[in-house]
Design a protein around this motif. Structure first.
Motif, PDB file in Angstrom:
ATOM      1  N   TYR A 136      47.936  22.452 -38.669  1.00  0.00           N
ATOM      2  CA  TYR A 136      46.429  22.032 -39.632  1.00  0.00           C
ATOM      3  C   TYR A 136      46.734  22.764 -41.264  1.00  0.00           C
ATOM      4  O   TYR A 136      46.414  22.401 -42.298  1.00  0.00           O
ATOM      5  CB  TYR A 136      45.502  22.937 -39.723  1.00  0.00           C
ATOM      6  N   PHE A 137      47.890  24.446 -41.059  1.00  0.00           N
ATOM      7  CA  PHE A 137      48.010  24.768 -42.243  1.00  0.00           C
ATOM      8  C   PHE A 137      49.672  24.510 -42.983  1.00  0.00           C
ATOM      9  O   PHE A 137      49.543  25.206 -44.090  1.00  0.00           O
ATOM     10  CB  PHE A 137      48.352  26.698 -41.687  1.00  0.00           C
TER      11      PHE A 137
ATOM     12  N   TYR B 216      45.686  19.929 -46.528  1.00  0.00           N
ATOM     13  CA  TYR B 216      45.700  21.423 -46.920  1.00  0.00           C
ATOM     14  C   TYR B 216      46.515  22.294 -47.915  1.00  0.00           C
ATOM     15  O   TYR B 216      46.173  23.010 -48.449  1.00  0.00           O
ATOM     16  CB  TYR B 216      46.234  22.354 -45.403  1.00  0.00           C
TER      17      TYR B 216
ATOM     18  N   ARG C 121      44.891  21.219 -51.281  1.00  0.00           N
ATOM     19  CA  ARG C 121      43.769  21.809 -52.126  1.00  0.00           C
ATOM     20  C   ARG C 121      43.780  23.422 -51.949  1.00  0.00           C
ATOM     21  O   ARG C 121      43.579  23.897 -53.039  1.00  0.00           O
ATOM     22  CB  ARG C 121      42.894  21.747 -50.711  1.00  0.00           C
TER      23      ARG C 121
END
Length: 108
Positions: free
Chosen positions: A21-22, A27, A30
């Motif tokens: 996810y990271f 990500y 963003r």
């Protein structure tokens, strides 16, 4: 939350592990849009993540009911209260000379 509560996150450091996810492109885009710096633990180095591991240990032992919360909504509300009302305002931190995060930030 950091972006909304500060109004401007330029220079805010967000630390994470190397989870998918990271490390995803979305990500990272963003974070760039919010002008936040991304810090990521090195592979196999648990000490990089020690502060966040301590946070989660405290959350689980001091705040979470033994049998968990009844609903996801109840969990979200409780965790938000822990972070925003207790941890950031009252929780002393060794690396902040015994001050809570909000106190330390005001003294910078």
């Amino acid at each position: 939350m950091a972006y909304i509560s500060r109004g401007c996150t330029r220079g805010v450091l967000l630390h994470s592990d190397q989870g998918s996810y990271f490390t995803s492109k979305n990500y990272r885009k963003r974070l760039k849009r919010y002008h936040m710096k991304h810090s990521m633990s090195r592979k196999g180095n648990c000490w990089d993540n020690a502060p966040i591991e301590h946070f989660f240990r405290s959350l689980k032992t001091e705040w979470m009911p033994k049998n968990g919360w009844s609903t996801p909504r109840e969990a979200k509300h409780a965790v938000n209260n822990y972070i925003c009302k207790y941890y950031n305002h009252h929780g002393p931190h060794q690396h902040n000379q015994g001050m809570a995060p909000d106190q330390k930030e005001m003294n910078l």
